[in-house]
Design an enzyme around this catalytic site. Structure first.
Site, PDB file in Angstrom:
ATOM      1  N   GLY A   1      78.273  32.366  29.705  1.00  0.00           N
ATOM      2  CA  GLY A   1      78.917  32.763  30.945  1.00  0.00           C
ATOM      3  C   GLY A   1      80.290  32.149  31.124  1.00  0.00           C
ATOM      4  N   LEU A   2      80.410  30.840  30.853  1.00  0.00           N
ATOM      5  CA  LEU A   2      81.696  30.166  31.001  1.00  0.00           C
ATOM      6  C   LEU A   2      82.740  30.735  30.052  1.00  0.00           C
ATOM      7  CD1 LEU A   2      81.105  26.328  31.433  1.00  0.00           C
ATOM      8  CD2 LEU A   2      82.078  27.922  33.072  1.00  0.00           C
ATOM      9  N   GLU A   3      82.368  30.868  28.787  1.00  0.00           N
ATOM     10  CA  GLU A   3      83.327  31.345  27.794  1.00  0.00           C
ATOM     11  C   GLU A   3      83.846  32.738  28.142  1.00  0.00           C
ATOM     12  OE1 GLU A   3      81.587  28.900  23.895  1.00  0.00           O
ATOM     13  OE2 GLU A   3      81.571  31.095  23.916  1.00  0.00           O
TER      14      GLU A   3
ATOM     15  N   HIS B   1      98.710   7.904  15.682  1.00  0.00           N
ATOM     16  CA  HIS B   1      99.449   8.046  16.936  1.00  0.00           C
ATOM     17  C   HIS B   1     100.632   8.990  16.734  1.00  0.00           C
ATOM     18  CE1 HIS B   1     101.319   6.965  20.751  1.00  0.00           C
ATOM     19  NE2 HIS B   1     102.461   6.845  20.086  1.00  0.00           N
TER      20      HIS B   1
ATOM     21  N   ASP C   1      65.909  30.859  16.668  1.00  0.00           N
ATOM     22  CA  ASP C   1      65.736  31.081  18.105  1.00  0.00           C
ATOM     23  C   ASP C   1      64.305  31.438  18.474  1.00  0.00           C
ATOM     24  OD1 ASP C   1      68.426  30.671  18.156  1.00  0.00           O
ATOM     25  OD2 ASP C   1      68.967  32.587  19.060  1.00  0.00           O
TER      26      ASP C   1
ATOM     27  N   ALA D   1      76.905  28.307  28.533  1.00  0.00           N
ATOM     28  CA  ALA D   1      77.955  28.440  27.522  1.00  0.00           C
ATOM     29  C   ALA D   1      78.508  29.857  27.469  1.00  0.00           C
ATOM     30  CB  ALA D   1      77.409  28.028  26.154  1.00  0.00           C
TER      31      ALA D   1
ATOM     32  N   LYS E   1      84.429  34.425  20.238  1.00  0.00           N
ATOM     33  CA  LYS E   1      85.610  33.633  19.860  1.00  0.00           C
ATOM     34  C   LYS E   1      86.815  34.526  19.608  1.00  0.00           C
ATOM     35  CE  LYS E   1      82.908  30.332  20.362  1.00  0.00           C
ATOM     36  NZ  LYS E   1      81.848  31.227  20.844  1.00  0.00           N
TER      37      LYS E   1
ATOM     38  N   THR F   1      62.295  35.979  14.345  1.00  0.00           N
ATOM     39  CA  THR F   1      62.630  37.179  15.105  1.00  0.00           C
ATOM     40  C   THR F   1      63.714  36.962  16.156  1.00  0.00           C
ATOM     41  OG1 THR F   1      60.661  36.666  16.420  1.00  0.00           O
ATOM     42  CG2 THR F   1      60.462  38.386  14.758  1.00  0.00           C
TER      43      THR F   1
END
EC number: 1.8.1.4
Length: 498
Positions: free
Chosen positions: A194-196, A466, A330, A192, A64, A151
């Site tokens: 790769g695109l970022e 709005h 993970d 995610a 980020k 781990t």
């Protein structure tokens, strides 16, 4: 813990007996250790490598930080339509330096917390569970009544690529250590990560080519959203989707008497034509895999499937069947996201308390993912294929395009599409998929609605100011209601453009 018997192994001397051993000190492991420490004093946490988290060290935060720099550059370079003309000069060394500086800042808070833990409860080293079910680490042999495995995961690199690419190979674990921005980069994998990274490096002036084996991005399962995502992203990204990589490697070239190593990728494009890419680095973003198999987890009676995922896993606590073994974060390959790892670690840590009845167990996390490319991609709740596979679900799809949505067009970010999957029988939201501006906020609103069992009318009774991009959410909700044939006073399926 009930240890598997092994009469062939020599008797080993136990150096420490504990109630709980936590293996791994990432997000899940640290949460588990903190919670378990509230009720157990004889506890240890064992960790190899950095004592922060994947998110802070090589994941969410450094990516980020890179995206933040890239967005600054992109806005400055693409403001001519607003009558604002600027020329940017990108200092690649400073870009990468700031990524590491801010990463260190975030990591310092975790490090201070870890430093506050008693030294005799922290073990720095690689753990292995032997055939007696005892934990071997450094020169210790630990008998743990309960074991929490956290781990984490490691980057996946296709067989042989590390040797063939050598120093030109990058992963999400190493890319943030670059001292300067590269001149050219191939990114393999359009998930995610790769695109970022592909978009961020592109916006920072790097010549990037993105490869993916299938004609999908971000793992999108709704064909219309996937096609729209490809359309939106292809305006600035060079993508070879549906390509088949045949080989990778390096070759040495001489440029002005300076030898250089160039990476290459031989591939077939989506039409079956043989092609080659050449450039400075290859960033492999083909996902992450858990590493529990090398831990000796089977010696505790844990069975793994063909993808190394533990069988008999409780998604509430991470407990494996009725064993005193908990696999969280993970490591269990359930939903590899930080907030899920955090909740699973918290729940597992609570489960080891003496009064399990009163242990606070966080409910399983709602499937919710965000890809921080631009436009952003969000998936919440059930996917469209999951809904379609359930014959009991009668559903409708509420739709809104952001191509002409009022505030989106004002901001010059008008490319996107939102699908909301509504259940006709319950008037509830089953899930949603989106690419578009402010998707992270729309995703959070939808996740809150699903979690709190709000119906469509409840959502539409909520004020929408709005002009905001969030008015697009109201349009999609109205479309859901219209297709459910539920009358509503302000029914309007048109985009909230003006």
């Amino acid at each position: 813990m009930n240890k598997p018997s092994n009469t062939d192994s020599a008797e080993q001397k136990i150096t420490r007996t504990v109630s709980v051993a936590v293996i791994g000190a990432g997000t899940a492991g640290q949460n588990a250790f903190r919670q378990a420490s509230k009720t157990r004093d004889d506890i240890v946490i064992i960790n190899e490598g950095f004592w922060t988290t994947t998110c802070i060290q090589v994941g969410c935060m450094p990516s980020k930080l890179l995206i933040a720099a890239a967005d600054r550059a992109h806005e400055a370079n693409h403001s001519a339509d607003f009558g604002v003309h600027a020329t940017t000069q990108i200092d690649g060394k400073r870009v990468m330096e700031r990524v590491r500086e801010e990463r260190s800042h975030f990591a310092s808070y975790i490090k201070k917390q870890v430093e506050s833990w008693p030294e005799d409860k922290k073990i720095d080293g690689r753990a292995y569970i032997n055939q007696q079910g005892l934990i071997e680490v450094n020169n210790e042999l630990i008998d743990a009544k309960k074991i929490i495995v956290a781990t984490g995961s490691s980057t996946f690199i296709p067989d042989g690529w590390a040797d063939k690419l050598g120093a030109t190979l990058l992963t999400s674990d190493t890319v943030f250590e670059l001292n300067d921005l590269p001149k050219s980069l191939a990114v393999v994998g359009a998930g995610a990560i790769g695109l970022e990274l592909a978009q961020a490096f592109t916006r920072l002036g790097v010549e990037v080519t993105l490869f993916n084996r299938v004609k999908r991005v971000a793992g999108l399962k709704d064909d219309d959203i996937n096609n729209k995502a490809i359309d939106c992203l292809s305006h600035e990204l060079t993508m070879h989707l549906g390509s088949d990589i045949k080989d990778v490697g390096t070759r040495h070239t001489d440029t002005q008497d300076h030898p250089e190593q160039t990476a290459f990728i031989n591939y077939e494009d989506s039409a079956g034509e043989a092609r080659q890419w050449q450039g400075e680095y290859v960033l492999v973003a083909t996902g992450r895999r858990n590493t529990i198999k090398q831990l000796g987890i089977e010696n505790l009676g844990v069975e793994l499937d063909d993808k190394n995922r533990p069988k008999n896993l409780s998604i509430k606590t991470g407990q494996i069947g009725d064993l005193n073994v908990y696999i969280v974060g993970d490591a269990n390959a359930h939903i590899p996201l930080l907030h899920v790892a955090s909740d699973e670690g918290y729940s597992a840590g609570n489960m080891i308390c003496g009064n399990e009845k009163d242990a606070y167990i966080r409910p399983p996390a709602l499937p919710f993912s965000i890809v921080f490319c631009s436009p952003q991609i969000v998936n919440v709740g059930m996917s469209l294929p999951e809904i379609q596979q359930d014959p009991e679900l009668e559903y409708v799809i509420g739709r809104v395009s952001f191509d002409n949505q009022g505030r989106s067009r004002v901001m010059g970010v008008n490319c996107g599409l939102l699908h909301i999957y509504g259940c006709k029988k319950t008037d509830r939201i089953l899930g949603a998929s989106m690419i578009g501006p402010d998707a992270e906020y729309i995703g959070h609103i939808l996740a809150t609605a699903i979690t709190n069992d709000l119906n469509i009318k409840d959502m539409l009774d909520t004020p929408f100011y709005h002009p905001t991009i969030l008015e697009g959410l109201r349009t999609a909700l109205r479309d859901v209601q219209h297709k459910m044939e539920i009358p509503y006073q302000y029914h309007d399926t048109q985009e909230d453009s003006f």
